[in-house]
Design an enzyme around this catalytic site. Sequence first.
Site, PDB file in Angstrom:
ATOM      1  N   GLY A  12      46.193  40.274  40.175  1.00  0.00           N
ATOM      2  CA  GLY A  12      44.762  39.984  40.206  1.00  0.00           C
ATOM      3  C   GLY A  12      43.970  40.706  39.132  1.00  0.00           C
ATOM      4  N   ASP A  13      42.733  40.265  38.940  1.00  0.00           N
ATOM      5  CA  ASP A  13      41.780  40.876  38.008  1.00  0.00           C
ATOM      6  C   ASP A  13      42.259  40.839  36.562  1.00  0.00           C
ATOM      7  OD1 ASP A  13      40.228  41.501  40.243  1.00  0.00           O
ATOM      8  OD2 ASP A  13      41.346  43.354  40.565  1.00  0.00           O
ATOM      9  N   GLU A  14      42.983  39.788  36.203  1.00  0.00           N
ATOM     10  CA  GLU A  14      43.509  39.656  34.848  1.00  0.00           C
ATOM     11  C   GLU A  14      42.451  39.157  33.877  1.00  0.00           C
ATOM     12  OE1 GLU A  14      44.771  38.034  37.466  1.00  0.00           O
ATOM     13  OE2 GLU A  14      46.863  38.601  37.781  1.00  0.00           O
ATOM     14  N   LYS A  16      40.498  36.020  34.944  1.00  0.00           N
ATOM     15  CA  LYS A  16      40.422  34.568  35.217  1.00  0.00           C
ATOM     16  C   LYS A  16      39.009  34.040  35.004  1.00  0.00           C
ATOM     17  CE  LYS A  16      42.178  35.514  39.256  1.00  0.00           C
ATOM     18  NZ  LYS A  16      42.663  36.896  39.053  1.00  0.00           N
ATOM     19  N   GLY A  17      38.012  34.850  35.405  1.00  0.00           N
ATOM     20  CA  GLY A  17      36.619  34.439  35.241  1.00  0.00           C
ATOM     21  C   GLY A  17      36.289  34.228  33.779  1.00  0.00           C
ATOM     22  N   LYS A  18      36.675  35.182  32.954  1.00  0.00           N
ATOM     23  CA  LYS A  18      36.359  35.105  31.523  1.00  0.00           C
ATOM     24  C   LYS A  18      37.059  33.913  30.861  1.00  0.00           C
ATOM     25  CE  LYS A  18      37.057  37.543  27.239  1.00  0.00           C
ATOM     26  NZ  LYS A  18      37.747  38.616  26.549  1.00  0.00           N
ATOM     27  N   ALA A  39      37.829  37.463  46.031  1.00  0.00           N
ATOM     28  CA  ALA A  39      37.868  37.396  44.571  1.00  0.00           C
ATOM     29  C   ALA A  39      36.615  38.015  43.967  1.00  0.00           C
ATOM     30  CB  ALA A  39      37.971  35.934  44.126  1.00  0.00           C
ATOM     31  N   GLY A  40      36.773  38.515  42.750  1.00  0.00           N
ATOM     32  CA  GLY A  40      35.623  38.962  41.973  1.00  0.00           C
ATOM     33  C   GLY A  40      35.907  38.574  40.535  1.00  0.00           C
ATOM     34  N   HIS A  41      35.247  37.551  40.047  1.00  0.00           N
ATOM     35  CA  HIS A  41      35.507  37.038  38.700  1.00  0.00           C
ATOM     36  C   HIS A  41      34.315  37.350  37.803  1.00  0.00           C
ATOM     37  CE1 HIS A  41      38.681  33.931  40.250  1.00  0.00           C
ATOM     38  NE2 HIS A  41      38.918  35.166  40.631  1.00  0.00           N
ATOM     39  N   THR A  42      34.592  38.073  36.723  1.00  0.00           N
ATOM     40  CA  THR A  42      33.497  38.571  35.883  1.00  0.00           C
ATOM     41  C   THR A  42      33.382  37.797  34.576  1.00  0.00           C
ATOM     42  OG1 THR A  42      34.257  40.718  36.661  1.00  0.00           O
ATOM     43  CG2 THR A  42      32.513  40.736  35.009  1.00  0.00           C
ATOM     44  N   GLN A 224      42.934  35.536  43.002  1.00  0.00           N
ATOM     45  CA  GLN A 224      44.075  36.421  43.230  1.00  0.00           C
ATOM     46  C   GLN A 224      45.166  36.148  42.169  1.00  0.00           C
ATOM     47  OE1 GLN A 224      42.761  34.798  46.429  1.00  0.00           O
ATOM     48  NE2 GLN A 224      41.323  36.400  45.952  1.00  0.00           N
ATOM     49  N   LYS A 331      42.549  42.306  27.586  1.00  0.00           N
ATOM     50  CA  LYS A 331      42.410  43.766  27.583  1.00  0.00           C
ATOM     51  C   LYS A 331      43.368  44.495  26.625  1.00  0.00           C
ATOM     52  CE  LYS A 331      39.906  44.909  31.486  1.00  0.00           C
ATOM     53  NZ  LYS A 331      39.696  45.616  32.733  1.00  0.00           N
TER      54      LYS A 331
HETATM   55  P1  GDP Z   1      39.434  38.167  37.439  1.00  0.00           P
HETATM   56  O1  GDP Z   1      39.369  38.529  38.871  1.00  0.00           O
HETATM   57  O2  GDP Z   1      40.810  37.741  37.032  1.00  0.00           O
HETATM   58  O3  GDP Z   1      38.392  37.164  37.026  1.00  0.00           O
HETATM   59  O4  GDP Z   1      39.143  39.509  36.621  1.00  0.00           O
HETATM   60  P2  GDP Z   1      37.950  40.563  36.938  1.00  0.00           P
HETATM   61  O5  GDP Z   1      36.686  39.992  36.446  1.00  0.00           O
HETATM   62  O6  GDP Z   1      38.019  41.034  38.341  1.00  0.00           O
HETATM   63  O7  GDP Z   1      38.440  41.808  36.080  1.00  0.00           O
HETATM   64  C1  GDP Z   1      38.598  41.727  34.710  1.00  0.00           C
HETATM   65  C2  GDP Z   1      37.693  42.786  34.061  1.00  0.00           C
HETATM   66  O8  GDP Z   1      38.060  42.970  32.716  1.00  0.00           O
HETATM   67  C3  GDP Z   1      36.234  42.363  34.033  1.00  0.00           C
HETATM   68  O9  GDP Z   1      35.435  43.498  34.121  1.00  0.00           O
HETATM   69  C4  GDP Z   1      36.100  41.721  32.650  1.00  0.00           C
HETATM   70  O10 GDP Z   1      34.767  41.769  32.140  1.00  0.00           O
HETATM   71  C5  GDP Z   1      37.014  42.579  31.838  1.00  0.00           C
HETATM   72  N1  GDP Z   1      37.687  41.914  30.722  1.00  0.00           N
HETATM   73  C6  GDP Z   1      38.180  40.656  30.648  1.00  0.00           C
HETATM   74  N2  GDP Z   1      38.838  40.462  29.482  1.00  0.00           N
HETATM   75  C7  GDP Z   1      38.744  41.630  28.806  1.00  0.00           C
HETATM   76  C8  GDP Z   1      39.257  42.078  27.556  1.00  0.00           C
HETATM   77  O11 GDP Z   1      39.935  41.364  26.814  1.00  0.00           O
HETATM   78  N3  GDP Z   1      38.965  43.381  27.200  1.00  0.00           N
HETATM   79  C9  GDP Z   1      38.225  44.220  28.008  1.00  0.00           C
HETATM   80  N4  GDP Z   1      38.009  45.458  27.594  1.00  0.00           N
HETATM   81  N5  GDP Z   1      37.747  43.815  29.183  1.00  0.00           N
HETATM   82  C10 GDP Z   1      38.009  42.551  29.590  1.00  0.00           C
HETATM   83  P1  IMO Z   2      40.693  38.269  41.972  1.00  0.00           P
HETATM   84  O1  IMO Z   2      40.529  36.790  42.162  1.00  0.00           O
HETATM   85  C1  IMO Z   2      42.850  41.885  43.088  1.00  0.00           C
HETATM   86  C2  IMO Z   2      44.277  42.126  47.241  1.00  0.00           C
HETATM   87  C3  IMO Z   2      43.661  43.160  48.147  1.00  0.00           C
HETATM   88  C4  IMO Z   2      44.857  43.458  49.053  1.00  0.00           C
HETATM   89  C5  IMO Z   2      45.502  42.088  49.210  1.00  0.00           C
HETATM   90  C6  IMO Z   2      45.112  41.358  50.498  1.00  0.00           C
HETATM   91  O2  IMO Z   2      39.437  38.969  41.609  1.00  0.00           O
HETATM   92  O3  IMO Z   2      41.836  38.558  41.051  1.00  0.00           O
HETATM   93  P2  IMO Z   2      42.883  40.107  51.257  1.00  0.00           P
HETATM   94  O4  IMO Z   2      41.481  40.613  51.432  1.00  0.00           O
HETATM   95  O5  IMO Z   2      43.010  38.978  50.292  1.00  0.00           O
HETATM   96  O6  IMO Z   2      43.547  39.809  52.573  1.00  0.00           O
HETATM   97  O7  IMO Z   2      43.694  41.357  50.645  1.00  0.00           O
HETATM   98  O8  IMO Z   2      45.087  41.319  48.097  1.00  0.00           O
HETATM   99  N1  IMO Z   2      43.297  41.214  46.579  1.00  0.00           N
HETATM  100  C7  IMO Z   2      42.973  41.263  45.284  1.00  0.00           C
HETATM  101  N2  IMO Z   2      43.351  42.132  44.319  1.00  0.00           N
HETATM  102  N3  IMO Z   2      42.067  40.829  42.783  1.00  0.00           N
HETATM  103  C8  IMO Z   2      41.718  39.943  43.734  1.00  0.00           C
HETATM  104  O9  IMO Z   2      41.043  38.802  43.445  1.00  0.00           O
HETATM  105  C9  IMO Z   2      42.131  40.153  45.058  1.00  0.00           C
HETATM  106  N4  IMO Z   2      41.944  39.506  46.226  1.00  0.00           N
HETATM  107  C10 IMO Z   2      42.677  40.138  47.143  1.00  0.00           C
HETATM  108  O10 IMO Z   2      43.256  44.292  47.416  1.00  0.00           O
HETATM  109  O11 IMO Z   2      45.769  44.285  48.387  1.00  0.00           O
HETATM  110 MG    MG Z   3      38.750  40.136  40.086  1.00  0.00          MG
END
Ligand code: GDP
Ligand code: IMO
Ligand code: MG
Length: 426
Positions: A12-14, A16-18, A39-42, A224, A331
């Site tokens: 997660g948090d790779e 995806k939003g961007k 989810a939290g997509h930035t 996720q 990143k």
């Molecule tokens: P998602 O859940 O897959 O959409 O990812 P998140 O938004 O939760 O987390 C990704 C974080 O990395 C966010 O704060 C983005 O603004 C940041 N981000 C995305 N791509 C890059 C990148 O190439 N470099 C840096 N430094 N930050 C990035």
């Molecule tokens: P995005 O879309 C990172 C993790 C939680 C926990 C496990 C189960 O932003 O990538 P849940 O509340 O879904 O039952 O929790 O999954 N988790 C994430 N980790 N990014 C997410 O979403 C996540 N959504 C759930 O931390 O380990």
């Molecule tokens: Mg996220």
Amino acid sequence: MPATVVVGTQWGDEGKGKLTDLLSKEMGMVVRYQGGHNAGHTIVVDGETFALQLVPSGILYDHIVPVIGNGVVVDPLVLLEEVDMLARKRIDAGRLVVSGNAHLIMPYHHELDRLTERYLGKNALGTTKRGIGPAYADKSSRVGLRVQDLLDAKIFRQKLDVVLKEKNAILAKVYNRLPLAADDICATYLDELAPRVAPMVGDTVGLVHDALGRGEHVLLEGAQATFLDLDHGTYPFVTSSNPVAGGASTGAGVGPRYIDRVIGIAKAYVTRVGSGPFPTELTHEIGELIVDRGHEFGTNSGRRRRPGWFDAVMLRQAVRLNSLSEVALTKLDVLDTFETVKVCVAYEADGEVFHHPPYHQSIFHRVTPIYEELPGWNTDLSGATELGDLPQAARDYVGFLSEQIGVPVRLVGVGPGREQFVRFAA
Ligand code: GDP
Ligand code: IMO
Ligand code: MG
């Protein structure tokens, strides 16, 4: 016209939003296909940050039809808060279409998520406590309430009365909690929230297929990631849905033949939030540096993410599970100051070498990574806009990852900003 899937390949948090935002320029529709407000997509545009939980990340473009598919679990209160947040930022999210078949997250789901985690004690999963697991469990048990039930007060009340009887018995007898009142839930869900949600509810499957029939590009946005997948992730430390590309078919109602491009998104290293095994985890200074430089704290939970080196074994498995056609790497800039960078190319356990994750959890829990160490580039990459701007060592790192995982890396992220992607391969 075929559909494209964006899927997380790690935990997660790779980004995806961007990536979804970037690709939305060429799309007509963006559909979220699973998960909920875990989810939290930035997206960062001109220094302004948009943190989205339920609303698809194509929303910032006026031409995009944003869709919440049937595979998503929807907390209507969170949905409306997000719509209001976007309105304050001058984004019209009123055009959102929400599947009537999507399941609702109810107040008892939140409560049970929190209580189960507490009950599990040191074995807790570290969920986001958003009610995700309990809502999907009710969906599977066929006692869930759906978004369409908000449109029919009589049915909503009937279903609620049936399910609440059991939930209240569990709350009282297992957890020693006070029962929830059906009248209170109806007052919130039917009287307050339903009138505002109702205009957004629609036949999203019909909508998606009409768009495909008109030749529009449809993007299916995962939440996720592959190793949080209920079937393929590090069970039980997973979420309760199917983030893998196959989940896009069920969660959006699009058969596999319509999907011709699957983009896996990976960080140039790995992070994980919550509990569970993590072979390349870094617990010392290098990890701290990654957390610090990468601002590795949850987008909406604020929790610190656990850092680790890039794991090519996981990525090879993600290529298989999602039939990835390519990878977008984010990143890379976070590694700018390292003298050397490590990549896990295989695992070792009990004298055996693994190029894909061992299926048995007991072995997976005790694997040790086999690393290759590559030179760092010691250059600020954040201003790079084209391949030629990347120093040779950075290019070699990306090339090495691509070689290890067997699919091309086409985009490389060098900063959080909307345009901070470098095209790597055609
Ligand atoms: P998602 O859940 O897959 O959409 O990812 P998140 O938004 O939760 O987390 C990704 C974080 O990395 C966010 O704060 C983005 O603004 C940041 N981000 C995305 N791509 C890059 C990148 O190439 N470099 C840096 N430094 N930050 C990035
Ligand atoms: P995005 O879309 C990172 C993790 C939680 C926990 C496990 C189960 O932003 O990538 P849940 O509340 O879904 O039952 O929790 O999954 N988790 C994430 N980790 N990014 C997410 O979403 C996540 N959504 C759930 O931390 O380990
Ligand atoms: Mg996220």
